[in-house]
Motif scaffolding. Structure first.
Motif, PDB file in Angstrom:
ATOM      1  N   PRO A   1       0.792  -1.236   0.000  1.00 13.98           N
ATOM      2  CA  PRO A   1       0.000   0.000   0.000  1.00 13.98           C
ATOM      3  C   PRO A   1       0.824   1.286   0.000  1.00 13.98           C
ATOM      4  N   LEU A   2       2.065   1.220   0.454  1.00 10.40           N
ATOM      5  CA  LEU A   2       2.898   2.421   0.501  1.00 10.40           C
ATOM      6  C   LEU A   2       3.251   2.936  -0.892  1.00 10.40           C
ATOM      7  N   LEU A   3       3.038   2.116  -1.930  1.00  8.24           N
ATOM      8  CA  LEU A   3       3.258   2.586  -3.293  1.00  8.24           C
ATOM      9  C   LEU A   3       2.290   3.703  -3.667  1.00  8.24           C
ATOM     10  N   SER A   4       1.209   3.830  -2.915  1.00  9.27           N
ATOM     11  CA  SER A   4       0.268   4.925  -3.165  1.00  9.27           C
ATOM     12  C   SER A   4       0.899   6.285  -2.889  1.00  9.27           C
ATOM     13  N   PHE A   5       2.049   6.306  -2.222  1.00  9.01           N
ATOM     14  CA  PHE A   5       2.728   7.570  -1.982  1.00  9.01           C
ATOM     15  C   PHE A   5       3.385   8.138  -3.245  1.00  9.01           C
ATOM     16  N   THR A   6       3.506   7.334  -4.289  1.00  7.09           N
ATOM     17  CA  THR A   6       4.151   7.813  -5.513  1.00  7.09           C
ATOM     18  C   THR A   6       3.504   9.083  -6.064  1.00  7.09           C
ATOM     19  N   PRO A   7       2.161   9.136  -6.238  1.00  3.06           N
ATOM     20  CA  PRO A   7       1.565  10.387  -6.736  1.00  3.06           C
ATOM     21  C   PRO A   7       1.734  11.555  -5.773  1.00  3.06           C
ATOM     22  N   VAL A   8       1.851  11.271  -4.476  1.00  2.49           N
ATOM     23  CA  VAL A   8       2.107  12.341  -3.503  1.00  2.49           C
ATOM     24  C   VAL A   8       3.471  12.966  -3.786  1.00  2.49           C
ATOM     25  N   PHE A   9       4.474  12.111  -3.981  1.00  2.44           N
ATOM     26  CA  PHE A   9       5.812  12.612  -4.268  1.00  2.44           C
ATOM     27  C   PHE A   9       5.846  13.390  -5.582  1.00  2.44           C
ATOM     28  N   VAL A  10       5.089  12.909  -6.572  1.00  2.00           N
ATOM     29  CA  VAL A  10       5.058  13.597  -7.861  1.00  2.00           C
ATOM     30  C   VAL A  10       4.490  14.999  -7.708  1.00  2.00           C
TER      31      VAL A  10
ATOM     32  N   GLY B   1      -6.640  -3.595   5.462  1.00  3.07           N
ATOM     33  CA  GLY B   1      -7.527  -3.645   4.300  1.00  3.07           C
ATOM     34  C   GLY B   1      -8.166  -2.296   4.012  1.00  3.07           C
ATOM     35  N   PRO B   2      -8.891  -1.720   4.986  1.00  2.00           N
ATOM     36  CA  PRO B   2      -9.467  -0.380   4.771  1.00  2.00           C
ATOM     37  C   PRO B   2      -8.408   0.693   4.525  1.00  2.00           C
ATOM     38  N   ALA B   3      -7.237   0.557   5.165  1.00  2.00           N
ATOM     39  CA  ALA B   3      -6.166   1.536   4.955  1.00  2.00           C
ATOM     40  C   ALA B   3      -5.692   1.498   3.508  1.00  2.00           C
ATOM     41  N   ALA B   4      -5.554   0.286   2.941  1.00  2.00           N
ATOM     42  CA  ALA B   4      -5.148   0.156   1.540  1.00  2.00           C
ATOM     43  C   ALA B   4      -6.192   0.769   0.615  1.00  2.00           C
ATOM     44  N   LEU B   5      -7.475   0.551   0.940  1.00  2.00           N
ATOM     45  CA  LEU B   5      -8.559   1.128   0.142  1.00  2.00           C
ATOM     46  C   LEU B   5      -8.525   2.652   0.211  1.00  2.00           C
ATOM     47  N   MET B   6      -8.255   3.197   1.405  1.00  2.00           N
ATOM     48  CA  MET B   6      -8.178   4.645   1.571  1.00  2.00           C
ATOM     49  C   MET B   6      -6.991   5.224   0.798  1.00  2.00           C
ATOM     50  N   MET B   7      -5.852   4.524   0.834  1.00  2.00           N
ATOM     51  CA  MET B   7      -4.694   4.970   0.070  1.00  2.00           C
ATOM     52  C   MET B   7      -5.006   5.015  -1.419  1.00  2.00           C
ATOM     53  N   PHE B   8      -5.682   3.983  -1.901  1.00  2.00           N
ATOM     54  CA  PHE B   8      -6.029   3.931  -3.326  1.00  2.00           C
ATOM     55  C   PHE B   8      -6.989   5.058  -3.690  1.00  2.00           C
ATOM     56  N   ALA B   9      -7.945   5.347  -2.806  1.00  2.00           N
ATOM     57  CA  ALA B   9      -8.874   6.454  -3.058  1.00  2.00           C
ATOM     58  C   ALA B   9      -8.126   7.783  -3.157  1.00  2.00           C
ATOM     59  N   GLY B  10      -7.126   7.953  -2.281  1.00  2.00           N
ATOM     60  CA  GLY B  10      -6.300   9.156  -2.337  1.00  2.00           C
ATOM     61  C   GLY B  10      -5.529   9.250  -3.639  1.00  2.00           C
ATOM     62  N   ALA B  11      -4.995   8.114  -4.101  1.00  2.00           N
ATOM     63  CA  ALA B  11      -4.264   8.096  -5.370  1.00  2.00           C
ATOM     64  C   ALA B  11      -5.178   8.430  -6.544  1.00  2.00           C
ATOM     65  N   LEU B  12      -6.432   7.961  -6.493  1.00  2.00           N
ATOM     66  CA  LEU B  12      -7.401   8.266  -7.543  1.00  2.00           C
ATOM     67  C   LEU B  12      -7.702   9.763  -7.607  1.00  2.00           C
ATOM     68  N   LEU B  13      -7.899  10.373  -6.446  1.00  2.00           N
ATOM     69  CA  LEU B  13      -8.181  11.808  -6.398  1.00  2.00           C
ATOM     70  C   LEU B  13      -7.028  12.609  -7.020  1.00  2.00           C
ATOM     71  N   ILE B  14      -5.811  12.223  -6.674  1.00  2.00           N
ATOM     72  CA  ILE B  14      -4.652  12.925  -7.203  1.00  2.00           C
ATOM     73  C   ILE B  14      -4.529  12.708  -8.724  1.00  2.00           C
ATOM     74  N   ALA B  15      -4.717  11.456  -9.163  1.00  2.00           N
ATOM     75  CA  ALA B  15      -4.511  11.126 -10.567  1.00  2.00           C
ATOM     76  C   ALA B  15      -5.562  11.752 -11.476  1.00  2.00           C
ATOM     77  N   PHE B  16      -6.843  11.734 -11.055  1.00  2.00           N
ATOM     78  CA  PHE B  16      -7.921  12.194 -11.926  1.00  2.00           C
ATOM     79  C   PHE B  16      -8.239  13.671 -11.775  1.00  2.00           C
ATOM     80  N   TRP B  17      -8.129  14.196 -10.543  1.00  2.00           N
ATOM     81  CA  TRP B  17      -8.578  15.578 -10.311  1.00  2.00           C
ATOM     82  C   TRP B  17      -7.513  16.462  -9.674  1.00  2.00           C
ATOM     83  N   GLY B  18      -6.295  15.937  -9.525  1.00  2.00           N
ATOM     84  CA  GLY B  18      -5.256  16.715  -8.854  1.00  2.00           C
ATOM     85  C   GLY B  18      -4.464  17.642  -9.745  1.00  2.00           C
ATOM     86  N   ASP B  19      -4.942  17.868 -10.983  1.00  2.00           N
ATOM     87  CA  ASP B  19      -4.223  18.763 -11.905  1.00  2.00           C
ATOM     88  C   ASP B  19      -4.353  20.231 -11.472  1.00  2.00           C
TER      89      ASP B  19
END
Length: 289
Positions: free
Chosen positions: A93-102, A271-289
């Protein structure tokens, strides 16, 4: 929408490979697994290159190709070591930090602005990292966050997420100056071959060991190759942000499979933490421009 299916196939392939690595880590060392995977992936990439047209290559391609090599060497060894020494639900799940770093590096280097959705995504990922180790909260409110850095596997995967945020940008430049499939196949043939040579020269892994596990190697090598080919074909059909965000569903697949196959502990938190991380990655990827 073929890119959507290919992106999901990429995620499933990544998750399957991670789970297989974890499964065999009880009987094999990290560098042994790496050598087996790297060697048996080479025939796939070599054959694929025979059917790919070589585009015109400029100095920008070669520069970014060369810069990508040490980054991928480092991230690969960190990644496979993290998978073998720590629970999947605590590392992947820590791979979700990649878009944060970007987003952070973009703001510092390129003066890019973070909008509300991007900020919410960052907050979700940071909060979810706390819940990955929520079982430590009984020892103190800051213990779950400290656990990320006290656990070696988590530290390594955190570093991988950061390296990916740099390597992704450099690799994209090389793709733009060649073609996605040519870069994917040629780069990972050279990268995997060089890493394999390094392992054989500087560790106690022997070539006879690699040959002994032919069937296992073919599984690992084919999953590695399929990951690359699905990734390249998917990213050709849509924007990179959309494809990569769907690829990150591998986090959910891996955590669920880790719990189901290995009965990993604390799934009710992770499990829920991984889901929350993925939701955060989605927000950044789709609407974080």
């Amino acid at each position: 929408m073929h890119w959507f299916l290919l992106s999901i196939l990429t995620a499933i392939t990544v998750a399957s490979r991670d789970v297989l690595v974890k499964k065999i880590s009880k009987d094999h060392k990290a560098m042994e697994i790496a050598a087996i995977e790297l060697f048996w992936s080479l025939p796939f990439f070599c054959i694929a290159l025979l059917f790919i047209e070589i585009p015109e290559l400029n100095s920008t391609f070669w520069l970014n190709f060369g810069l990508s090599l040490p980054l991928n060497w480092l991230s690969y060894f960190f990644y496979i070591t993290a998978l073998t020494i720590a629970p999947l639900s605590l590392t992947v799940p820590l791979l979700s930090f990649t878009p944060v770093f970007v987003i952070i590096t973009g703001a510092l280097i390129l003066n890019e602005k973070i909008n509300t959705y991007g900020l919410i995504g960052i907050v979700l990922i940071v909060i979810s990292s706390y819940f990955l180790n929520f079982n430590e909260a009984k020892k103190g409110y800051w213990k779950p966050l400290a656990a990320i850095f006290s656990e070696k596997g988590s530290r390594l995967m955190f570093a991988v997420a950061f390296i990916f945020s740099i390597a992704g940008v450099i690799g994209k430049k090389a793709m733009i100056n060649s073609s996605p499939l040519f870069f994917g196949f040629s780069f990972f043939f050279i990268c995997n071959l060089s890493m394999l040579c390094g392992i054989l020269l500087f560790t106690d892994v022997r070539f006879s060991t690699i040959c002994r596990y032919k069937k296992l190697g073919q599984w690992l090598g084919s999953l590695f190759f399929l990951h690359i080919i699905f990734h390249c074909l998917a990213i050709m059909g849509t924007q990179a942000a959309y494809m990569i965000s769907l690829k990150r569903t591998s986090i959910l697949f891996t955590v669920i499979l880790g719990w189901f196959l290995f009965k990993e502990e604390h799934f009710k938190f992770r499990g829920p933490a991984a889901l929350m991380m993925f939701a955060g990655a989605l927000l950044i990827a789709f609407w974080g421009d």
